[in-house]
Motif scaffolding. Structure first.
Motif, mmCIF file in Angstrom:
data_model
loop_
_atom_site.group_PDB
_atom_site.id
_atom_site.type_symbol
_atom_site.label_atom_id
_atom_site.label_comp_id
_atom_site.label_asym_id
_atom_site.label_seq_id
_atom_site.Cartn_x
_atom_site.Cartn_y
_atom_site.Cartn_z
ATOM 1 N N LYS A 1 1.372 -8.870 -2.963
ATOM 2 C CA LYS A 1 1.801 -7.627 -2.333
ATOM 3 C C LYS A 1 3.298 -7.403 -2.507
ATOM 4 C CE LYS A 1 -1.777 -7.372 1.251
ATOM 5 N NZ LYS A 1 -2.047 -7.260 2.708
ATOM 6 N N GLN B 1 -6.842 0.125 -9.434
ATOM 7 C CA GLN B 1 -6.261 -1.036 -10.106
ATOM 8 C C GLN B 1 -4.736 -1.049 -10.089
ATOM 9 O OE1 GLN B 1 -8.038 -2.223 -13.852
ATOM 10 N NE2 GLN B 1 -6.056 -2.738 -14.707
ATOM 11 N N TYR C 1 -7.312 1.479 0.768
ATOM 12 C CA TYR C 1 -6.268 2.450 0.456
ATOM 13 C C TYR C 1 -6.544 2.978 -0.946
ATOM 14 C CZ TYR C 1 -5.018 -2.276 -0.833
ATOM 15 O OH TYR C 1 -5.086 -3.580 -1.262
ATOM 16 N N GLU D 1 -3.567 -2.137 -6.664
ATOM 17 C CA GLU D 1 -4.097 -3.443 -6.275
ATOM 18 C C GLU D 1 -3.493 -4.571 -7.104
ATOM 19 O OE1 GLU D 1 -6.806 -6.062 -4.111
ATOM 20 O OE2 GLU D 1 -5.710 -4.208 -3.766
ATOM 21 N N LEU D 2 -3.302 -4.332 -8.396
ATOM 22 C CA LEU D 2 -2.835 -5.398 -9.282
ATOM 23 C C LEU D 2 -1.375 -5.268 -9.692
ATOM 24 C CD1 LEU D 2 -5.900 -5.782 -11.679
ATOM 25 C CD2 LEU D 2 -5.430 -6.978 -9.533
ATOM 26 N N PHE E 1 -12.984 -3.805 -6.411
ATOM 27 C CA PHE E 1 -12.067 -4.934 -6.501
ATOM 28 C C PHE E 1 -12.347 -5.916 -5.373
ATOM 29 C CE2 PHE E 1 -9.668 -2.094 -9.198
ATOM 30 C CZ PHE E 1 -9.160 -2.965 -10.148
ATOM 31 N N GLU E 2 -12.954 -7.020 -5.740
ATOM 32 C CA GLU E 2 -13.193 -8.092 -4.788
ATOM 33 C C GLU E 2 -12.712 -9.391 -5.428
ATOM 34 O OE1 GLU E 2 -17.254 -8.151 -3.624
ATOM 35 O OE2 GLU E 2 -17.217 -6.126 -2.791
ATOM 36 N N LEU F 1 -11.624 -0.229 -1.703
ATOM 37 C CA LEU F 1 -10.356 -0.686 -1.147
ATOM 38 C C LEU F 1 -10.042 0.063 0.146
ATOM 39 C CD1 LEU F 1 -8.132 -0.893 -4.359
ATOM 40 C CD2 LEU F 1 -9.250 -2.774 -3.148
ATOM 41 N N SER G 1 -3.886 -9.844 -15.064
ATOM 42 C CA SER G 1 -3.120 -10.057 -13.838
ATOM 43 C C SER G 1 -2.463 -11.434 -13.824
ATOM 44 C CB SER G 1 -4.035 -9.895 -12.617
ATOM 45 O OG SER G 1 -3.297 -10.009 -11.423
ATOM 46 N N GLU H 1 0.820 -1.191 0.000
ATOM 47 C CA GLU H 1 0.000 0.000 0.000
ATOM 48 C C GLU H 1 0.864 1.255 0.000
ATOM 49 O OE1 GLU H 1 -0.266 -2.419 2.104
ATOM 50 O OE2 GLU H 1 -2.227 -3.348 1.802
ATOM 51 N N ARG I 1 -3.784 -11.845 -4.033
ATOM 52 C CA ARG I 1 -3.113 -10.615 -4.427
ATOM 53 C C ARG I 1 -1.631 -10.752 -4.137
ATOM 54 N NH1 ARG I 1 -2.605 -5.341 -1.128
ATOM 55 N NH2 ARG I 1 -1.873 -3.840 -2.657
#
Length: 219
Positions: free
Chosen positions: A162, A59, A55, A62-63, A139-140, A53, A180, A2, A160
């Motif tokens: 990170k 996209q 934060y 997140e991706l 985004f779920e 989200l 992704s 994040e 995901r």
């Protein structure tokens, strides 16, 4: 990964007995939503921003937090995190208030021309304008429906990436056929510090729904 958030940018809305009254409400805290904060700020309009989200960044954060992005105007290459951090820095002077980790559930036009908006957390607004910058939507992750699998989430099951370094040298199974899935498959099979020991890509169809350049690299 994040983005680091400045207190001057990410403000927690104070408790209100009634709806929060504002001139502008932005739905979506991705690049378009964040830049809309900037554009409104130039007009001396402070905005409230809602995002599903926890934060801002949408996209890209997140991706693609650590993957290079090549299609941002005037920026030859940057990561999702770098793009998000730059946008947050750009809007610092304009004092937007963020309402994160919640989705819009109610939008009703009022007799005075304003809109009543309510979120999944019960946050309520009366706003003169709504800017929808929701992109492809909230985004779920599409979770795997296998009994007992949830106990492995965060240790052997991930929805995901990170930190790509966490998967270096490991045997990976990637499920999916979109951008992704292909991006991370290519990333973890490429030579470099994040290369996996092995990568298996599982997809229910013969073709992929991803950028043509990524599909070509898979052949």
């Amino acid at each position: 990964m994040e983005p680091k958030l400045s207190p001057a940018v990410i403000q927690t809305a104070q408790a209100h007995e009634g709806p929060i009254e504002t001139d502008a409400l932005i739905i979506g805290a991705g690049p378009v939503g964040l830049f809309q904060v900037f554009e409104l700020g130039l007009l001396e309009i402070k905005a409230h921003v809602i995002d599903s989200l926890a934060y801002p960044g949408g996209q890209p954060i997140e991706l693609y937090p650590d993957k290079p992005i090549y299609d941002i105007p005037a920026i030859p290459v940057c990561t999702g995190k770098e793009l998000t951090d730059a946008l947050l820095k750009q809007i610092e002077p304009f004092g937007a208030t963020f309402h994160l980790g919640q989705t819009v559930t109610v939008v009703q036009k009022q007799d005075d021309g304003r809109f009543y908006v309510e979120t999944s957390k019960g946050t309520r607004f009366l706003t003169k304008t709504i800017f929808i910058a929701a992109g492809v939507g909230a985004f779920e992750p599409r979770t795997l429906k296998v009994d007992g699998l949830d106990k492995f989430e965060g240790t052997q099951l991930f929805y995901r990436v990170k930190n790509p370094a966490d998967f270096a040298g490991k045997n990976l199974v990637i499920v999916g056929g979109g951008d992704s899935a292909l991006d991370w498959t290519l990333n973890f099979t490429a030579e470099g510090p994040n290369k996996a020991e092995s990568v298996i890509l599982l997809h229910r169809r013969d073709g992929f729904k991803a950028a043509p350049a990524s599909v070509a690299k898979m052949k």
